[in-house]
Design an enzyme around this catalytic site. Sequence first.
Site, PDB file in Angstrom:
ATOM      1  CE  LYS A  80     -52.476  13.516  36.120  1.00 36.11           C
ATOM      2  NZ  LYS A  80     -52.032  14.324  37.260  1.00 36.11           N
ATOM      3  NE  ARG A  91     -44.285  12.689  36.582  1.00 34.32           N
ATOM      4  CZ  ARG A  91     -44.730  11.637  35.889  1.00 34.32           C
ATOM      5  NH1 ARG A  91     -43.889  10.850  35.269  1.00 34.32           N
ATOM      6  NH2 ARG A  91     -46.015  11.357  35.874  1.00 34.32           N
ATOM      7  CE  LYS A 106     -46.890  10.551  39.201  1.00 38.95           C
ATOM      8  NZ  LYS A 106     -47.227  11.987  39.430  1.00 38.95           N
ATOM      9  CD  GLU A 132     -61.848   7.461  36.743  1.00 41.17           C
ATOM     10  OE1 GLU A 132     -62.354   8.256  37.564  1.00 41.17           O
ATOM     11  OE2 GLU A 132     -61.017   6.599  37.076  1.00 41.17           O
ATOM     12  CE  LYS A 149     -52.074  16.753  33.721  1.00 39.96           C
ATOM     13  NZ  LYS A 149     -51.707  16.732  35.106  1.00 39.96           N
ATOM     14  CB  SER A 172     -45.160  20.066  31.086  1.00 38.43           C
ATOM     15  OG  SER A 172     -45.233  18.671  31.338  1.00 38.43           O
ATOM     16  CE1 TYR A 202     -47.082  24.658  33.265  1.00 38.29           C
ATOM     17  CE2 TYR A 202     -47.933  23.175  31.568  1.00 38.29           C
ATOM     18  CZ  TYR A 202     -47.548  23.403  32.875  1.00 38.29           C
ATOM     19  OH  TYR A 202     -47.635  22.401  33.796  1.00 38.29           O
TER      20      TYR A 202
HETATM   21  C1  PBG Z   1     -49.644  15.603  39.458  1.00 37.00           C
HETATM   22  C2  PBG Z   1     -49.806  16.479  38.291  1.00 37.00           C
HETATM   23  C3  PBG Z   1     -49.155  16.282  37.086  1.00 37.00           C
HETATM   24  C4  PBG Z   1     -49.501  17.342  36.282  1.00 37.00           C
HETATM   25  C5  PBG Z   1     -50.383  18.163  36.981  1.00 37.00           C
HETATM   26  N1  PBG Z   1     -50.563  17.616  38.242  1.00 37.00           N
HETATM   27  C6  PBG Z   1     -48.186  15.236  36.673  1.00 37.00           C
HETATM   28  C7  PBG Z   1     -48.432  13.836  36.940  1.00 37.00           C
HETATM   29  O1  PBG Z   1     -49.550  13.400  37.141  1.00 37.00           O
HETATM   30  O2  PBG Z   1     -47.457  13.094  36.963  1.00 37.00           O
HETATM   31  C8  PBG Z   1     -48.999  17.498  34.888  1.00 37.00           C
HETATM   32  C9  PBG Z   1     -48.928  18.870  34.378  1.00 37.00           C
HETATM   33  C10 PBG Z   1     -48.122  18.997  33.152  1.00 37.00           C
HETATM   34  O3  PBG Z   1     -47.495  18.051  32.640  1.00 37.00           O
HETATM   35  O4  PBG Z   1     -48.111  20.122  32.651  1.00 37.00           O
HETATM   36  N2  PBG Z   1     -50.632  15.366  40.285  1.00 37.00           N
END
Ligand code: PBG
Length: 338
Positions: free
Chosen positions: A202, A212, A231, A247, A262, A288, A327
């Site tokens: 990720k 968010r 992050k 990973e 991701k 998203s 989605y």
């Molecule tokens: C957080 C998490 C995130 C998403 C899924 N779980 C965002 C992040 O890591 O800041 C993102 C999902 C998306 O953007 O559709 N643990």
Amino acid sequence: MRRAPLAPYPALRLRRLRQAAWTRALVRENVLTPADLIWAMVVHEGEGLAPVASMPGAPRFSVSEAASGAREAERLGIPAIAIFPHIDGAKKDAAGALAADPDGLIARAVKAMKDAAPGVGVMCDVALDPFTDHGHDGVIEAGKVHNDATIERLVEQGLMQAKAGCDILAPSDMMDGRVGALRAALEVEGLPDVMIMSYAAKYASAFYGPYREAIGSGTLGSGGVVNPPDKQTYQMDPANSEEALREIALDIAEGADMVMVKPGLPYLDIVRRVVETFAMPTFAFQVSGEYAMIMAAAANGWIDEERAVMESLGAFKRAGCAGVITYFAAGAARLLGG
Ligand code: PBG
């Protein structure tokens, strides 16, 4: 694979096979079906569907709407739904105390969905960010996201989800060692059949922006805690590819049943490497921001929404994904004839 030598043009004309729909269908290499989709769904405490401005067409679902969604998934042939909680800001704190609440939103949503459609898998995000007032995925100690203290909280959260009936735990936090800790805890608790799909590779991505808003985790740095601006101390550097393989290897060794890359489309090179390196069911998350880009361009009339959605989902299959978290799942399944 041995390939036959190519005849020179004009004996070889690759367009011959593209001349009609029937011949294109005959030689098509990859086919998307509803069974390839995991429906990404944000759930909220309120009633009905609550629109999210940056994600038109992907609102937050109440618990009872999520249950209806599960029935809809069953009807459409979508195997599983991944849920993410939107929590009231007033209920958040620095430690994300409500993440493991056995009477909380996630527990109630899982139960309602499994009651409504027992044959549809439910996947839960194991991460603290929806519940922390600073929006980080972990517990902060001395200004840093503390790995091992966070794992303890993630295990409590994951066990709560599993006990509520969640089928797949999906840790998305990127702490080191969390898959092993979850797997060991599930064994101890007599829950050996609960699956783990790890967000194994990720990346620290800009494409999570609309999420968010959707879960109300706002701007990192709020809550009176001094944080790194993003992050990057736990999610991966988008520049790295070898590290993704390390990973993934670790999470497999720790007991992950399925692995995920991701974001999705910008990282299909990683998907391909993972598929070719490990004989593991590999998923990608069309996040998203990817959703929002397609919807925004379509709303402006700059691209054709249906074609862009189906082409993007097909690209995941071509890259070798076992499935896609998206989605668009319900809409795509309807377009596929459901
Ligand atoms: C957080 C998490 C995130 C998403 C899924 N779980 C965002 C992040 O890591 O800041 C993102 C999902 C998306 O953007 O559709 N643990």
